[in-house]
Each structure stands twice: as C-alpha cells, then as structure tokens.
Design a protein around this motif. Sequence first.
Motif: not given
Length: 301
Positions: A73, A75, A77-78, A81-82, A107, A110
């Motif tokens: 997705w 991101a 940053t991780l 998100t998700g 991503a 993660d």
Amino acid sequence: MTRVLFLLAPGVHLLDFAGPAQVFSTAADLGLPYTQHHLGETTDIPTAQGIVLTAATDWPRSSPDDLIIVPGWRAPTLRGTGTFGAAALERLTAHHAAGGTVASVCAGADALGRAGLLDGRRCTTHHDVQDELAARHPRAIVVRDVLYVVDDRVVTSAGIASGIDLALHLVASAHGPAQAARVARAMVVYARRNGSDPQASVMLRHRDHLDDVVHRTQDALDARFSESLRLPELAAIAGTAERTLTRHFRRATGMTPLRYQQLLRVERAEHLIEQGSTHEAAARVVGFEDARMLRRLRARA
C-alpha cells in the motif's frame, strides 16, 4: 484447485495487487488450477491510484494448498499505514502454521512482520522502507536490493512490478518453470527469477527475449529436455532452416540449442541429487547415458 487469497489494505497499490492477480488469472486461462478471492476488513478498498476495489469480508475456509498474498500500500512510512486488525493478522499466522504459504509485495511485508512471520526469517521489501522494516521487526533478516526472498513458506518481494516476478516464481515452484514461462510469454513480460538465488532457473534466465522462433524451440526443449532432439527436428518445430535457428538461438540466448538442453538437464539433475538421488540415477532420468557426462557438465558450469 489452489485458491489465491489477496488481503487488501486501504491505499493498496494497484500494480502490487494487479500484477500477481494477472499472473494467476493468466495461469488459470492456460489450464492451471487457480481461483482468486479478494478479502478486506471492509467491502470498499480505496487504492493509492484512486480506484475503489470491492472485497469480501468473510474469509473462505482455507487449506495448506492455498496461498495468501498481501499486496503493498502507499507507505511513506510503514508506521501508521496498512492497519490490519488482530483478526486479519491471526489469519496469516494460522495459515502458515497449518502448512500454507504466505506472500507479500512491497509494504505488505510489514503485515507479515506484525503477524510474527518474519521473526528469524530472511525477507525483503521496497528499498524505500527496508531500513524501517528492519527497525520495526528486529528479529527479521532483511535482505536488501533483491526482487524477492523465499524462507520457509514466507515469500516477500521488493515492490510494485516485482510482485509479477514473485507470482511467476510461485507458479514455477508449483507447476514447473515451463508453465511459468508460458504465463510470462502470454503476459508479454520477461520471465525473471531473481531473489535470494539470483537467476537460478536456466529456463527463465534465457527467456528474456522476444524472438518467437527461439521461444518455439525453447518450448520443445523445456518440455522434452530428456529426449534426443536433433537440430533438424527442432528446426521443423520452429518452422525455419537449421542455420537460421542456430543463428537466432545464439543471438537470443548466447548459446546453441544443444548447450541450452544440456543446462536444462544439469539443473534438473542437481535438483534430483539434492532430493537424495544418486548421480547415476539422476543422470539417466534427465537423458544422459551415465553419470560421466553429468559430472563433466556440472564441473564446466
């Protein structure tokens, strides 16, 4: 029948999802046993590119033969998100514990990390978030700058178009590299098999061309590499003269059809030996009269 279950997060990248989905859809069109299911925590899944996808929220009962893929997705940053909930992450963990394969694109790694599936395992993700993935999941062994990594039925890929490479690898693992090459050719993409063992497959490594004469010849050699296929027979299959075939084949692959067949045999024999076969038995299975030629070719390789 293998069900491919895509777990979609809000903001999913279309190509992270559509690339692997196209591979398995094309494989099904070619007669391989795949169906697809699109799952989410809500029915409407907005994508990073603005299109809204429709997903089911009820998971089908899965078996170890099924495959779960988590596309990436958007991101920057991780963190934050998700945001899959605990129930979705537990599905990933349970499927792997039952003997199933879980994969991710970009991503999506993660989510596998939050499910505990990266602990002690080699993995990868998009280069922009590799450092953050390593920081968020310190027990993971993050491999940088490769297309995909396979470790104990956990398959992670770099991002965006590398999801196609990941899916082709999974098709090759389940049905053989010849079938993966058919899928790649139908999709008009280069069949690549990069990752922790870069360019491991002879078949896929030498399919990165658009010469249909050579593709037809390779199709025959891939399917019948253990047989004694003479140049006149290969030329007839390719629909061209012998000298023309040899010239095209060298230009596209850097070798003769005979050398290509030998490499296919050696690769298959090495796989059999790794599975416990003797050199003599492996040599005969792949078409050599005895193990002496196999040993010479392995030494040359």
